[in-house]
Design a protein around this motif. Structure first.
Motif, PDB file in Angstrom:
ATOM      1  N   LYS A 381       4.996   2.593  -2.339  1.00  0.00           N
ATOM      2  CA  LYS A 381       4.555   1.222  -2.056  1.00  0.00           C
ATOM      3  C   LYS A 381       5.395   0.611  -0.948  1.00  0.00           C
ATOM      4  O   LYS A 381       4.870  -0.068  -0.050  1.00  0.00           O
ATOM      5  CB  LYS A 381       4.645   0.379  -3.319  1.00  0.00           C
ATOM      6  CG  LYS A 381       4.207  -1.058  -3.138  1.00  0.00           C
ATOM      7  CD  LYS A 381       4.297  -1.835  -4.455  1.00  0.00           C
ATOM      8  CE  LYS A 381       3.845  -3.276  -4.263  1.00  0.00           C
ATOM      9  NZ  LYS A 381       3.923  -4.056  -5.526  1.00  0.00           N
ATOM     10  N   ALA A 384       4.312   1.880   2.418  1.00  0.00           N
ATOM     11  CA  ALA A 384       3.085   1.217   2.867  1.00  0.00           C
ATOM     12  C   ALA A 384       3.399  -0.164   3.433  1.00  0.00           C
ATOM     13  O   ALA A 384       2.799  -0.582   4.440  1.00  0.00           O
ATOM     14  CB  ALA A 384       2.098   1.108   1.706  1.00  0.00           C
ATOM     15  N   GLU A 385       4.329  -0.874   2.817  1.00  0.00           N
ATOM     16  CA  GLU A 385       4.683  -2.211   3.276  1.00  0.00           C
ATOM     17  C   GLU A 385       5.377  -2.181   4.631  1.00  0.00           C
ATOM     18  O   GLU A 385       5.175  -3.078   5.454  1.00  0.00           O
ATOM     19  CB  GLU A 385       5.586  -2.880   2.241  1.00  0.00           C
ATOM     20  CG  GLU A 385       4.870  -3.217   0.930  1.00  0.00           C
ATOM     21  CD  GLU A 385       5.824  -3.685  -0.150  1.00  0.00           C
ATOM     22  OE1 GLU A 385       7.057  -3.561   0.060  1.00  0.00           O
ATOM     23  OE2 GLU A 385       5.355  -4.159  -1.197  1.00  0.00           O
ATOM     24  N   GLY A 387       5.301   0.545   6.834  1.00  0.00           N
ATOM     25  CA  GLY A 387       4.452   1.221   7.795  1.00  0.00           C
ATOM     26  C   GLY A 387       5.091   2.423   8.458  1.00  0.00           C
ATOM     27  O   GLY A 387       6.304   2.463   8.677  1.00  0.00           O
ATOM     28  N   GLN A 404       0.867   7.229  -3.347  1.00  0.00           N
ATOM     29  CA  GLN A 404       0.970   5.799  -3.618  1.00  0.00           C
ATOM     30  C   GLN A 404       0.892   4.990  -2.332  1.00  0.00           C
ATOM     31  O   GLN A 404       0.301   3.902  -2.311  1.00  0.00           O
ATOM     32  CB  GLN A 404       2.288   5.500  -4.347  1.00  0.00           C
ATOM     33  CG  GLN A 404       2.374   4.091  -4.904  1.00  0.00           C
ATOM     34  CD  GLN A 404       1.345   3.847  -5.995  1.00  0.00           C
ATOM     35  OE1 GLN A 404       1.174   4.668  -6.894  1.00  0.00           O
ATOM     36  NE2 GLN A 404       0.649   2.710  -5.918  1.00  0.00           N
ATOM     37  N   ALA A 405       1.507   5.508  -1.274  1.00  0.00           N
ATOM     38  CA  ALA A 405       1.450   4.800   0.007  1.00  0.00           C
ATOM     39  C   ALA A 405       0.005   4.646   0.465  1.00  0.00           C
ATOM     40  O   ALA A 405      -0.397   3.578   0.955  1.00  0.00           O
ATOM     41  CB  ALA A 405       2.268   5.547   1.052  1.00  0.00           C
ATOM     42  N   GLN A 406      -0.794   5.691   0.291  1.00  0.00           N
ATOM     43  CA  GLN A 406      -2.211   5.613   0.667  1.00  0.00           C
ATOM     44  C   GLN A 406      -2.956   4.620  -0.222  1.00  0.00           C
ATOM     45  O   GLN A 406      -3.784   3.831   0.269  1.00  0.00           O
ATOM     46  CB  GLN A 406      -2.844   6.999   0.560  1.00  0.00           C
ATOM     47  CG  GLN A 406      -2.397   7.960   1.662  1.00  0.00           C
ATOM     48  CD  GLN A 406      -3.022   9.337   1.516  1.00  0.00           C
ATOM     49  OE1 GLN A 406      -2.981   9.938   0.446  1.00  0.00           O
ATOM     50  NE2 GLN A 406      -3.606   9.840   2.597  1.00  0.00           N
ATOM     51  N   LYS A 407      -2.659   4.628  -1.517  1.00  0.00           N
ATOM     52  CA  LYS A 407      -3.311   3.686  -2.430  1.00  0.00           C
ATOM     53  C   LYS A 407      -3.002   2.245  -2.052  1.00  0.00           C
ATOM     54  O   LYS A 407      -3.843   1.355  -2.219  1.00  0.00           O
ATOM     55  CB  LYS A 407      -2.858   3.949  -3.864  1.00  0.00           C
ATOM     56  CG  LYS A 407      -3.407   5.222  -4.475  1.00  0.00           C
ATOM     57  CD  LYS A 407      -2.921   5.381  -5.908  1.00  0.00           C
ATOM     58  CE  LYS A 407      -3.450   6.658  -6.533  1.00  0.00           C
ATOM     59  NZ  LYS A 407      -2.955   6.834  -7.936  1.00  0.00           N
ATOM     60  N   ASP A 408      -1.777   2.033  -1.543  1.00  0.00           N
ATOM     61  CA  ASP A 408      -1.360   0.682  -1.188  1.00  0.00           C
ATOM     62  C   ASP A 408      -1.681   0.319   0.255  1.00  0.00           C
ATOM     63  O   ASP A 408      -1.164  -0.667   0.784  1.00  0.00           O
ATOM     64  CB  ASP A 408       0.139   0.515  -1.451  1.00  0.00           C
ATOM     65  CG  ASP A 408       0.450   0.415  -2.926  1.00  0.00           C
ATOM     66  OD1 ASP A 408      -0.265  -0.323  -3.637  1.00  0.00           O
ATOM     67  OD2 ASP A 408       1.387   1.077  -3.390  1.00  0.00           O
ATOM     68  N   GLY A 409      -2.522   1.118   0.896  1.00  0.00           N
ATOM     69  CA  GLY A 409      -3.050   0.736   2.200  1.00  0.00           C
ATOM     70  C   GLY A 409      -2.241   1.160   3.403  1.00  0.00           C
ATOM     71  O   GLY A 409      -2.312   0.507   4.457  1.00  0.00           O
ATOM     72  N   LEU A 410      -1.459   2.237   3.299  1.00  0.00           N
ATOM     73  CA  LEU A 410      -0.713   2.710   4.458  1.00  0.00           C
ATOM     74  C   LEU A 410      -1.669   3.026   5.602  1.00  0.00           C
ATOM     75  O   LEU A 410      -2.602   3.826   5.449  1.00  0.00           O
ATOM     76  CB  LEU A 410       0.103   3.961   4.106  1.00  0.00           C
ATOM     77  CG  LEU A 410       0.847   4.613   5.281  1.00  0.00           C
ATOM     78  CD1 LEU A 410       1.936   3.685   5.812  1.00  0.00           C
ATOM     79  CD2 LEU A 410       1.432   5.962   4.873  1.00  0.00           C
ATOM     80  N   ASN A 411      -1.442   2.408   6.738  1.00  0.00           N
ATOM     81  CA  ASN A 411      -2.274   2.651   7.915  1.00  0.00           C
ATOM     82  C   ASN A 411      -1.651   3.761   8.744  1.00  0.00           C
ATOM     83  O   ASN A 411      -1.168   3.567   9.847  1.00  0.00           O
ATOM     84  CB  ASN A 411      -2.409   1.361   8.737  1.00  0.00           C
ATOM     85  CG  ASN A 411      -3.403   1.519   9.881  1.00  0.00           C
ATOM     86  OD1 ASN A 411      -4.274   2.391   9.840  1.00  0.00           O
ATOM     87  ND2 ASN A 411      -3.262   0.677  10.892  1.00  0.00           N
TER      88      ASN A 411
END
Length: 461
Positions: A381, A384-385, A387, A404-411
């Protein structure tokens, strides 16, 4: 160490001289007979399988013991001191030796930043003082006696790390060093294999409050939420704080990434001091602030402190930058790995990337006990925050970070490898002079360490 006579040793341990001379001098004290040698004192424990020949070869020597000493009596030039309880005798000696020196002693604990803060303090003091302390990050309890004995009549100050592998470690270290200044750099999470729970780990770090005692100085991180939970209501010593985002006695403002380090303005007692500390990341600034507070207590002015810190040099593998494969910048942060240091590394990566493609190679985090899976996901997480353009994980637990990074929207792209196989070939395809690669793992992750070495060697001309 300061040479000590048998008479002084005998008196301090409440022992009886059974053989030898009160006038004999020892120049080293040990509690492992494997390290026995001439002119050394050994605290001989009954539970050992004793190598009598090794002791005989080490004569002249001194042995303190609470067991039957007939075998010792047959060893020529072996001085024997008989005591009732070997453990009590050992701690009497530790107290005796430490109490001979009235010097400032700093003890540092924290989830991360201990070694760097310790080295900063030693660096600042070394210009005009004789300083001893922990070497690199060799801070386990087995080193305590050796470090205590490194204090001698020429020592002006000492700086020691107090690591936490299990509850009680900080207090045990304090029995040796009797710190006058205690630092808690931060409290995150690691060593849950020994402490079992987060609460027990946090309490183990908080032992520093008791370690410095009523007359000591406690230096704490005003920005760290877990440190704020430490109960200081009954603490009778002096508290100094350091921080960036919160009010503190030693506060850094206008923090910026510079050339090979961090620029900031130190605010202390309503005065401003422009400062530069080598090494990247806001955590490096916090390390410096903790060091500033400690040396201030030892009488060094802030103007002198900010001047001396400019020539500081980090140990290797602490966000160490170099040119590697394809002309990329490699950011080597493979000294240690835990959730708090991973966050600092990703923040530093963003600070120094300057438009380059950000690639992160991350291994499993060790020593997280039963919370390992959950904590790896929390790190995901965090990634993801903050980046990253490409995240590469090695190991089954590190793969959970990626998921988890992908689930939390990692671009960014995520590639997970069960082991190191195939990682080098993949990196060959994506590394170039417009990319920056963060390598983050523990120094015990030998496969990633070997890969790091290969990447550094394969640089372009």
């Amino acid at each position: 160490m300061k040479p000590i006579s048998v008479k002084n040793i005998r008196q301090c341990v409440n022992g009886q001289l059974m053989q030898g001379s009160d006038d004999f001098l020892v120049n080293d004290i040990i509690y492992h007979y494997q390290k026995m040698g001439p002119n050394k004192l050994l605290f001989l424990k009954q539970k050992w399988q004793i190598d009598w020949e090794k002791i005989a070869q080490s004569a002249p020597c001194v042995v303190v013991t609470d067991i039957a000493y007939d075998r010792l009596k047959s060893i020529e030039n072996c001085t024997i001191i008989k005591v009732q309880d070997i453990e009590k005798a050992f701690w009497r000696f530790v107290n005796f030796y430490r109490n001979q020196f009235s010097i400032p002693v700093v003890s540092i604990t924290g989830t991360s930043g201990k070694t760097t803060t310790k080295d900063m303090i030693k660096h600042i003091l070394a210009l005009d003082r004789n300083v001893t302390g922990t070497k690199t990050s060799a801070n386990s309890r087995t080193h305590h006696l050796t470090y205590l004995l490194s204090i001698d009549k020429n020592t002006n100050a000492a700086v020691f790390e107090s690591a936490v592998g299990s509850p009680g470690d900080v207090l045990t270290a304090s029995r040796y060093f009797k710190p006058t200044i205690g630092i808690i750099t931060n409290i995150g999470v690691t060593h849950l294999d020994g402490c079992k729970t987060l609460e027990a780990y946090h309490q183990a770090k908080a032992e520093m409050v008791q370690a410095v005692g009523k007359k000591g100085t406690l230096i704490i991180n005003a920005d760290d939420e877990n440190t704020k939970r430490i109960g200081l209501k009954d603490f009778q010593g002096k508290v100094l704080t350091f921080g960036i985002t919160h009010r503190a006695d030693f506060r850094a403002t206008n923090v910026q990434y510079g050339n090979n380090g961090m620029q900031f303005v130190l605010k202390f007692r309503k005065k401003m001091y422009p400062a530069f500390v080598p090494g990247y990341g806001q955590h490096q600034v916090l390390n410096a602030l903790a060091a500033f507070a400690a040396v201030y207590k030892m009488g060094i002015s802030m103007a002198e402190v900010v001047n001396r810190i400019e020539s500081f040099r980090n140990l290797p593998s602490h966000l160490e930058c170099s040119i590697g494969m394809g002309g990329c910048i490699i950011v080597d942060d493979t000294w240690n790995s835990n959730p708090i240091s991973l966050k600092a590394a990703f923040q530093a990566l963003n600070g120094i990337s300057r438009g380059r493609k950000r690639i992160a190679l991350i291994g499993d985090i060790n020593a997280l006990g039963e919370l390992s899976l959950d904590l790896h996901r929390q790190v995901g997480k965090m990634i993801a925050e903050n980046g990253v353009d490409v995240l590469i994980t090695v190991g089954s637990l590190a793969a959970e970070m990626g998921k988890q990074a992908q689930k939390d929207g990692l671009n960014g792209e995520v590639y997970s490898f069960p082991d190191i196989k195939g990682v080098l070939l993949f990196l060959e395809k994506i590394l170039d002079e417009n990319s920056i690669l963060l390598i983050k793992c523990s120094a015990k992750n030998h496969s990633i360490i070997k890969l790091k070495t290969r990447l550094k060697r394969r640089r372009t001309n």
